[in-house]
Design an enzyme around this catalytic site. Structure first.
Site, PDB file in Angstrom:
ATOM      1  N   CYS A 101       0.083   0.744  10.138  1.00  0.00           N
ATOM      2  CA  CYS A 101      -0.949   0.645  11.173  1.00  0.00           C
ATOM      3  C   CYS A 101      -2.347   0.792  10.614  1.00  0.00           C
ATOM      4  O   CYS A 101      -3.179  -0.094  10.745  1.00  0.00           O
ATOM      5  CB  CYS A 101      -0.701   1.726  12.224  1.00  0.00           C
ATOM      6  SG  CYS A 101       0.982   1.688  12.830  1.00  0.00           S
TER       7      CYS A 101
ATOM      8  N   LYS B 226      -7.793   0.940  20.725  1.00  0.00           N
ATOM      9  CA  LYS B 226      -6.669   1.149  19.793  1.00  0.00           C
ATOM     10  C   LYS B 226      -7.099   0.873  18.348  1.00  0.00           C
ATOM     11  O   LYS B 226      -6.809   1.641  17.426  1.00  0.00           O
ATOM     12  CB  LYS B 226      -5.505   0.231  20.181  1.00  0.00           C
ATOM     13  CG  LYS B 226      -4.413   0.130  19.137  1.00  0.00           C
ATOM     14  CD  LYS B 226      -3.661   1.427  18.967  1.00  0.00           C
ATOM     15  CE  LYS B 226      -2.777   1.398  17.747  1.00  0.00           C
ATOM     16  NZ  LYS B 226      -1.941   2.582  17.617  1.00  0.00           N
TER      17      LYS B 226
HETATM   18  N1  SAJ Z   1      -3.832  10.015   5.151  1.00  0.00           N
HETATM   19  C1  SAJ Z   1      -4.709  10.499   4.169  1.00  0.00           C
HETATM   20  N2  SAJ Z   1      -5.542  11.538   4.498  1.00  0.00           N
HETATM   21  C2  SAJ Z   1      -5.539  12.089   5.754  1.00  0.00           C
HETATM   22  C3  SAJ Z   1      -4.671  11.573   6.734  1.00  0.00           C
HETATM   23  C4  SAJ Z   1      -3.832  10.530   6.399  1.00  0.00           C
HETATM   24  O1  SAJ Z   1      -4.745  10.036   3.026  1.00  0.00           O
HETATM   25  O2  SAJ Z   1      -6.310  13.040   5.964  1.00  0.00           O
HETATM   26  C5  SAJ Z   1      -2.931   8.906   4.818  1.00  0.00           C
HETATM   27  C6  SAJ Z   1      -1.448   9.293   4.971  1.00  0.00           C
HETATM   28  O3  SAJ Z   1      -0.986   9.952   3.818  1.00  0.00           O
HETATM   29  C7  SAJ Z   1      -0.810   7.951   5.196  1.00  0.00           C
HETATM   30  C8  SAJ Z   1      -1.876   7.179   5.991  1.00  0.00           C
HETATM   31  O4  SAJ Z   1      -3.089   7.875   5.768  1.00  0.00           O
HETATM   32  O5  SAJ Z   1      -0.575   7.278   3.968  1.00  0.00           O
HETATM   33  C9  SAJ Z   1      -1.607   7.064   7.467  1.00  0.00           C
HETATM   34  O6  SAJ Z   1      -1.058   8.271   7.981  1.00  0.00           O
HETATM   35  P1  SAJ Z   1      -1.481   8.884   9.393  1.00  0.00           P
HETATM   36  O7  SAJ Z   1      -0.689  10.115   9.628  1.00  0.00           O
HETATM   37  O8  SAJ Z   1      -2.958   9.018   9.464  1.00  0.00           O
HETATM   38  O9  SAJ Z   1      -1.123   7.748  10.450  1.00  0.00           O
HETATM   39  P2  SAJ Z   1       0.185   6.842  10.810  1.00  0.00           P
HETATM   40  O10 SAJ Z   1      -0.025   5.489  10.180  1.00  0.00           O
HETATM   41  O11 SAJ Z   1       1.453   7.524  10.520  1.00  0.00           O
HETATM   42  O12 SAJ Z   1       0.006   6.727  12.399  1.00  0.00           O
HETATM   43  C10 SAJ Z   1      -1.229   6.227  12.926  1.00  0.00           C
HETATM   44  C11 SAJ Z   1      -1.713   7.215  14.007  1.00  0.00           C
HETATM   45  N3  SAJ Z   1      -3.102   6.929  14.350  1.00  0.00           N
HETATM   46  C12 SAJ Z   1      -4.048   7.909  14.379  1.00  0.00           C
HETATM   47  O13 SAJ Z   1      -3.807   9.068  14.085  1.00  0.00           O
HETATM   48  C13 SAJ Z   1      -5.413   7.505  14.780  1.00  0.00           C
HETATM   49  C14 SAJ Z   1      -0.826   7.102  15.251  1.00  0.00           C
HETATM   50  O14 SAJ Z   1      -1.327   7.904  16.311  1.00  0.00           O
HETATM   51  C15 SAJ Z   1      -0.751   5.627  15.701  1.00  0.00           C
HETATM   52  O15 SAJ Z   1       0.064   5.467  16.855  1.00  0.00           O
HETATM   53  C16 SAJ Z   1      -0.137   4.837  14.558  1.00  0.00           C
HETATM   54  O16 SAJ Z   1      -1.031   4.919  13.446  1.00  0.00           O
HETATM   55  C17 SAJ Z   1       0.019   3.398  15.039  1.00  0.00           C
HETATM   56  O17 SAJ Z   1       1.157   3.017  15.364  1.00  0.00           O
HETATM   57  O18 SAJ Z   1      -0.984   2.691  15.181  1.00  0.00           O
END
Ligand code: SAJ
Length: 431
Positions: A274, A220
């Site tokens: 997260c 995780k």
């Molecule tokens: N972000 C970027 N560039 C990207 C992707 C994301 O800057 O290419 C930023 C987003 O804008 C945001 C942050 O990262 O600010 C996080 O967004 P996210 O969509 O990557 O993730 P979360 O926090 O909404 O959800 C994550 C997910 N983990 C993964 O994709 C590995 C989700 O599956 C998990 O269940 C969740 O964390 C959790 O609860 O741990």
């Protein structure tokens, strides 16, 4: 014996004979409880917050997540989901409580898990299954649940079954991902993993993989850490490309045509609850071995301040009086503004440019506490510098050629990318 002690689960059977207690009714626990109830389980949701419990028992919800309102209403009206403030005897306990990070030393605060396990001890019966879904440092399931139960004469794998099964759902798509995602089930013993897997297989369509608890805990953390490190690289790449004057979005798009390359998107920072937290659990578990992970985490943490500084420079160069920030949620097309890079950028700008008028647009919110919201139209017409911080669908529909002809646009999310010469000629941080 009642249904308690019956440890094998099968989707072919009448699931209503199994009683599940979901502990913690937040972003993961509530959807899980409602889903299990609609699948046929008899579910009790436990939350120490009496106001949340009352709301759920009315069939209402306290968080925003697509489709959750209907799911909870259906589950409560069917009589299969009720909420209360303390656990009761059940065949399965699913622990979904928060594990926040301590702001001073970035250690995990495991007090909610500890309290949950203590609270379920009085109602524990032999043969039941205890699942931990909260993101936790490696070794937590053994130390906080296994060792604790052993001291109370419940032998994991014999008297009770204990497994760690991390939640992996994406905020904004929780209901679908609860069912479709693969699951990693880490048992304290192989038998624990088998029993836990048989439970998840009754409602998960993805594959359920069995392993040990410590591996599952690590998996995780690795998932979210991998994303954090890759985002740090994408952000660094955007700085590199700006220095050498090439379009970072075009570079990434073309690099990703390689069959084994998948560069993520740059942006104004990493938000949410997260990805900005979980890497610390890994770093703290092995500080000497996690230099890259730590550097990435710190770089991503610094990112909103860098973006605010860049906006301040553009504002000064333009002698601008009014800037608009587009997008306050932590990512596209959601309304969650907590732990959002945009909020940090707003605060920093307010601090460093006290005379600047800052307009804020968040199309997914009607209000944002003390921050006054403006419509997208107002921002586009009234601000002389416009910073796009989130790639909300509303922003993609704007005719940026027209806007950029009269205003300075700072595009942190590649929204302007691929538009006309005129647009790309406007000042566009991150290309
Ligand atoms: N972000 C970027 N560039 C990207 C992707 C994301 O800057 O290419 C930023 C987003 O804008 C945001 C942050 O990262 O600010 C996080 O967004 P996210 O969509 O990557 O993730 P979360 O926090 O909404 O959800 C994550 C997910 N983990 C993964 O994709 C590995 C989700 O599956 C998990 O269940 C969740 O964390 C959790 O609860 O741990």
């Amino acid at each position: 014996m009642s249904s308690r002690g019956r440890v094998e689960f099968s989707s072919g059977k009448d699931l209503s004979q199994h009683h599940v207690c979901v502990i913690g009714l937040g972003y993961v626990g509530l959807p899980t409880a409602a889903l299990l109830a609609t699948r046929g389980y008899q579910v009790t949701g436990i939350d120490t917050n009496a106001a949340i419990v009352a709301k759920i028992n009315e069939g209402k919800i306290h968080i925003v997540e697509p489709e959750l309102d209907i799911l909870v209403k259906t589950a409560v009206e069917s009589g299969r989901l009720t909420a209360r403030t303390s656990p009761e005897a059940a065949d399965v306990f699913v622990i979904c409580v928060p594990t926040p990070v301590d702001a001073s030393d970035f250690s995990a605060d495991l007090s909610y898990i500890r309290l949950s396990v203590q609270a379920l001890l009085p109602v524990l019966t032999r043969g039941c299954l205890i699942l931990l879904e909260s993101t936790s440092p490696p070794g937590t399931t053994q130390a906080l649940i296994g060792d604790f139960l052993l001291a109370e004469s419940f032998v994991p794998g014999q008297d009770v079954f204990v497994a760690y099964c991390p939640e992996r759902v994406l905020p904004g798509a929780v209901i679908a991902e609860l069912v479709s995602n693969d699951r990693i089930v880490g048992g304290l013993t192989p038998r624990c993993a088998e029993v836990a897997a048989s439970f998840y297989e009754t409602y998960v369509q993805g594959t359920v993989y069995k392993t040990g608890a410590k591996v599952a805990e690590t998996v995780k953390l690795v998932e979210n850490t991998s994303r954090d490190v890759q985002i740090a690289f994408a952000n660094e790449l955007s700085n590199i490309c700006e220095t050498i004057n090439v379009d970072v979005w075009e570079v990434i798009q073309l690099a990703n045509k390689h069959p084994r390359v998948r560069v993520l998107e740059p942006g104004p920072g990493v938000g949410g609850h997260c990805i900005a937290v979980d890497p610390w659990f890994l770093i703290n578990a092995a500080p000497e071995s996690s230099l890259l992970t730590r550097a990435a985490r710190m770089a991503n943490d610094k990112r909103p301040l860098e973006v605010a500084e860049r906006i301040a420079v553009v504002v000064k160069d333009n002698q601008s009086k009014r800037v608009a920030l587009l997008g306050m949620a932590y990512k596209a097309n959601i309304d969650d503004c907590r732990e959002s890079p945009s909020m940090a950028i707003f605060s920093q700008l307010r601090k460093c440019c006290p005379d600047l008028q800052i307009m804020v647009c968040e199309p997914n919110r009607d209000e944002l506490g003390e921050i006054k919201l403006s419509s997208l139209g107002e921002c586009l017409h009234e601000a002389d510098v416009i910073a796009i911080l989130v790639k909300h669908k509303e922003f993609l529909e704007v005719n940026w050629d027209d806007v950029a002809a009269q205003r300075t646009v700072i595009d942190c999310k590649g929204v302007l990318r691929g538009k006309s010469e005129k647009t790309s000629a406007s000042h566009s941080f991150l290309n």
